[in-house]
Design a protein around this motif. Sequence first.
Motif, PDB file in Angstrom:
ATOM      1  N   ILE A 287      21.582 -20.984 -96.307  1.00  0.00           N
ATOM      2  CA  ILE A 287      20.448 -20.373 -96.993  1.00  0.00           C
ATOM      3  C   ILE A 287      19.530 -19.749 -95.945  1.00  0.00           C
ATOM      4  O   ILE A 287      18.904 -20.460 -95.164  1.00  0.00           O
ATOM      5  CB  ILE A 287      19.660 -21.420 -97.829  1.00  0.00           C
ATOM      6  CG1 ILE A 287      20.596 -22.192 -98.767  1.00  0.00           C
ATOM      7  CG2 ILE A 287      18.513 -20.760 -98.579  1.00  0.00           C
ATOM      8  CD1 ILE A 287      21.304 -21.348 -99.806  1.00  0.00           C
TER       9      ILE A 287
ATOM     10  N   SER B 121      21.075 -27.036 -93.248  1.00  0.00           N
ATOM     11  CA  SER B 121      20.637 -25.722 -92.792  1.00  0.00           C
ATOM     12  C   SER B 121      19.132 -25.625 -92.604  1.00  0.00           C
ATOM     13  O   SER B 121      18.622 -24.547 -92.381  1.00  0.00           O
ATOM     14  CB  SER B 121      21.085 -24.660 -93.805  1.00  0.00           C
ATOM     15  OG  SER B 121      20.418 -24.859 -95.034  1.00  0.00           O
TER      16      SER B 121
ATOM     17  N   SER C 105      16.964 -25.787 -94.866  1.00  0.00           N
ATOM     18  CA  SER C 105      16.515 -24.973 -95.982  1.00  0.00           C
ATOM     19  C   SER C 105      15.739 -25.828 -96.968  1.00  0.00           C
ATOM     20  O   SER C 105      15.942 -27.039 -97.053  1.00  0.00           O
ATOM     21  CB  SER C 105      17.738 -24.368 -96.688  1.00  0.00           C
ATOM     22  OG  SER C 105      17.419 -23.929 -97.978  1.00  0.00           O
TER      23      SER C 105
END
Length: 162
Positions: A44, A18, A20
Amino acid sequence: MSVTKDLKQINLKQLQTSDSILDSILIPKKIEAKQLGIELIYQIDPGIEEIKLSLNKIFRIVSNLVDNAVDAIEVNNEGTEQIRVEGIKEDERYILSIYNTGSYIEPKLLDDLFKAGVSSKGRERGYGLYIVNSLVEQGHGEIEVKSDKDYGTEFKCYFSLK
C-alpha cells in the motif's frame, strides 16, 4: 483460534508489513489466508489517507473485497493460490486493487454484480459488493472488475484525490 495463538504458529518475518494504515486489517487476513493455504501479499503506497472517505469506510472496502477473494479461492481450491492487494497513488487519483488467482466470475453475473442481492454464493447473500460500490461512489470513485478463467479476478477502485 485466537490471533495470539495464530501468531505463535507463524514466523513473524514472513508477514512483511508495509507500515500502512491498512496493516491492522491486512495482517489478520494474511494469517487467516495462510492457514487456508493462500498467500496474501500486499503493498500500500502512501496517499491512501487522501481518499475522501473515512478510514473506517476504506477498511470496509478492503476487508469485504479480501474476504470475497478468500471465499472464492476456498470454493475452487485448484492449487497454490494468491491474493494481491495493492494501493498506488498516481497523480490526482489513488488506485486500490484486490486480485486473486484461481477464481472467476461468470460473465452473466458481471453486469449485475453490484446490485443488492446478487451473489454467486447462494440465496440471501449479495450485499457486500453493493455496499462496496456505494462506498467507492461516496469516495468520488468508481470500481471495475476484470475476471477470466485464465486470469483470475481483479477489483480495481479508482478514487479521485481532487
